[in-house]
Design a protein around this motif. Structure first.
Motif, PDB file in Angstrom:
ATOM      1  N   TYR A  16       0.818  -1.199   0.000  1.00 29.46           N
ATOM      2  CA  TYR A  16       0.000   0.000   0.000  1.00 29.46           C
ATOM      3  C   TYR A  16       0.855   1.254   0.000  1.00 29.46           C
ATOM      4  N   HIS A  21      -3.948   5.887   3.387  1.00 27.55           N
ATOM      5  CA  HIS A  21      -4.452   5.884   4.760  1.00 27.55           C
ATOM      6  C   HIS A  21      -4.242   7.268   5.366  1.00 27.55           C
ATOM      7  N   TYR A 375       0.353  -5.189  14.031  1.00 25.15           N
ATOM      8  CA  TYR A 375      -0.357  -6.031  13.048  1.00 25.15           C
ATOM      9  C   TYR A 375      -1.018  -7.213  13.745  1.00 25.15           C
ATOM     10  N   GLN A 379      -5.008  -7.735  13.576  1.00 25.79           N
ATOM     11  CA  GLN A 379      -5.537  -8.896  12.849  1.00 25.79           C
ATOM     12  C   GLN A 379      -6.315  -9.826  13.770  1.00 25.79           C
ATOM     13  N   GLU A 481      -1.990  -1.176   5.892  1.00 29.91           N
ATOM     14  CA  GLU A 481      -3.151  -1.723   5.189  1.00 29.91           C
ATOM     15  C   GLU A 481      -4.156  -2.289   6.184  1.00 29.91           C
ATOM     16  N   GLU A 482      -3.661  -3.040   7.158  1.00 30.49           N
ATOM     17  CA  GLU A 482      -4.549  -3.637   8.157  1.00 30.49           C
ATOM     18  C   GLU A 482      -5.213  -2.557   9.009  1.00 30.49           C
ATOM     19  N   GLY A 484      -5.994   0.398   8.060  1.00 30.78           N
ATOM     20  CA  GLY A 484      -7.056   0.978   7.242  1.00 30.78           C
ATOM     21  C   GLY A 484      -8.293   0.117   7.253  1.00 30.78           C
ATOM     22  N   HIS A 485      -8.115  -1.196   7.136  1.00 35.48           N
ATOM     23  CA  HIS A 485      -9.258  -2.107   7.151  1.00 35.48           C
ATOM     24  C   HIS A 485      -9.981  -2.090   8.498  1.00 35.48           C
ATOM     25  N   ARG A 486      -9.200  -1.961   9.580  1.00 35.98           N
ATOM     26  CA  ARG A 486      -9.770  -2.035  10.940  1.00 35.98           C
ATOM     27  C   ARG A 486     -10.228  -0.688  11.474  1.00 35.98           C
TER      28      ARG A 486
END
Length: 491
Positions: A16, A21, A375, A379, A481-482, A484-486
């Motif tokens: 990314y 973000h 991370y 996750q 990236e994670e 941003g997803h969370r």
């Protein structure tokens, strides 16, 4: 491959982009992407350079003061692990073929040096523990710290990853199996294949003294050497089993368990840290604290859950190291996010013995540990038990917050994880400041930084420094990236 090609490929595989973000504090400018390309170019320049045996990985282009113009088994394996990852991640066939050829050249080189008698012994004896070779593949015969058993372990680990990737990429064809079984793992004794030879050596040398990754302390039990050996045997066992060598697979797994049992004796319950060594049999005598950033590197270079970067023991050790280096170097005076060296009592200054310095790769390893920890919690959507590593977590908890269990996505949980991200980024800002700034050396990374001025010292363009930057950049891309997803947002 020219520099432009590397830049394009680097942008393709690096993950990314930071501006995807906007809620997370980005490092200033586009320097990470820029430095990624420079680091990748530096790595490739040190693989099979002119006038070397194809497949050679030189530790540095420096040929004098200091002379690092050698192929170290350990450094080469750590470097080629990055190439394996690029091979895995590159979608374009042409790009994948280039990475594959580099790896095939490396395999051929390692087969040659494995067969070369050297001061550590013969090819069917102790010779696999030889630490380094001349760039033409002949043995280095001068005095050195021998054996260094992390070399064959890391080589087996890297080539096991390559074997699996090669079979997958080539659709498990008969030709692919022929290559793997001929050069990498033939399942025979005596063996004529690189991985099998290394695994047999590693499995047969449990409890045998070895020098550490800094080549200074010989001990019966070394955190780095012992755990890379365990990881090599565990992953090697899976490969052996997949190729029908079930008996060897069982023996390797048993060996891995013994190595892991052995390293557990390094836990210091009084200080709440992992000691670096136990049962010293040779080498220097001034490393009295037994605290070493090699413990952090071990957690990053092995895939062993009990010793992962986010585990309490690793984080407690990281905290102790951070405290040590905060007061060790003049350049760290008043710094909340200090530069890290190898260990507090270090006397190697990059040229001779006097006073040790911060290292690029040690500082970047800290950042990778921070990113890997964040991370993990993102996750897993997991609660943070701050009492499991009180000293470490206490540095990131919100002011006046004494909560011992932080629930996922609570204010304290978010703020604490943002603190770790900020810490990792601040250490990388040091790297940005102290990398090469002149036009001719822009972005270069040496081995060390002067403990007072911050200017680069020691071997120039150290391959391992570049490798650690690439690894850290990947870890940051992944956690961003994670995040941003969370929905993790940091001020």
């Amino acid at each position: 491959m020219n520099f432009i090609g590397i830049c394009l490929l680097g942008l393709f595989v690096s993950g990314y982009a930071l501006d995807q973000h906007p809620l997370l504090f980005p490092l200033s400018g586009d320097w990470l992407d820029e430095q990624y390309d420079i680091a990748l170019d530096g790595i490739l320049s040190n693989i099979s350079p002119q006038d070397t045996l194809k497949g050679t990985v030189v530790a540095s282009p420096s040929k004098q003061h200091p002379n690092y113009w050698y192929h170290w088994t350990r450094d080469a394996a750590i470097t080629m692990e990055v190439i394996v990852q690029l091979y895995n991640d590159t979608a374009a066939q042409a790009g994948k073929a280039e990475w594959e050829q580099l790896l095939i050249d490396y395999v051929e080189h390692e087969w040659i040096v494995q067969q070369t008698n050297n001061p550590s012994g013969s090819s069917d004896g102790g010779g696999l523990g030889e630490p380094k070779f001349q760039v033409d593949g002949t043995p280095f015969t001068g005095p050195w710290g021998r054996p260094q058993n992390d070399g064959p372990a890391l080589r087996a680990l890297t080539l096991t990853h390559f074997a699996k990737a090669y079979l997958t990429h080539n659709a498990h064809s008969s030709a692919a199996y022929d290559y793997v079984e001929r050069y990498l793992y033939d399942g025979r004794l005596p063996t004529n294949s690189v991985i099998k030879a290394d695994l047999e050596y590693v499995a047969g040398n449990i409890f045998e003294p070895s020098y550490d990754p800094w080549e200074e302390v010989q001990a019966e039990n070394n955190f780095f050497v012992t755990l890379v050996s365990a990881a090599a045997l565990m992953e090697g066992a899976n490969l052996a089993e997949s190729l029908g060598d079930e008996g060897a697979a069982s023996w390797y797994r048993l060996g891995a368990e013994k190595y892991e049992d052995q390293v557990r004796s390094l836990w210091d319950g009084e200080r709440m840290v992992w000691n670096a060594t136990k049962g010293q049999t040779g080498g220097i005598g001034w490393k009295v604290s037994n605290l070493d950033t090699a413990v952090l590197l071990t957690s990053l270079y092995t895939d062993l859950p009990e010793f992962s970067p986010y585990t309490p023991g690793i984080l407690s050790t990281a905290h102790a190291l951070n405290t040590t280096f905060s007061s060790e170097y003049a350049i760290n005076a008043g710094e909340r996010y200090p530069l890290l060296g190898r260990y507090g009592e270090d006397r190697y200054d990059g040229y001779d013995l006097s006073e040790g310095n911060p290292w690029f790769l040690c500082t970047m390893a800290w950042s990778e540990v921070m990113y890997a920890t964040v991370y993990y919690y993102l996750q897993k959507d997991s609660r943070i038990d701050t009492e499991a590593a009180t000293g470490f977590w206490g540095a990131y908890l919100p002011l006046n917050d004494s909560t011992s269990l932080l629930d996922p996505h609570s204010g304290a949980w978010n703020e604490t994880l943002c603190g770790l991200l900020r810490d990792g980024d601040e250490r990388l800002e040091h790297i940005k400041k102290h990398r090469g700034q002149d036009k001719e050396e822009f972005g270069f990374m040496s081995e060390q930084l002067d403990r007072e001025t911050g200017y680069m010292v020691g071997a120039k363009e150290l391959t391992w420094s570049y490798v650690q930057f690439v690894r850290t950049k990947w870890a940051r891309d992944r956690v961003m990236e994670e995040a941003g997803h969370r929905g993790l947002a940091c001020d």
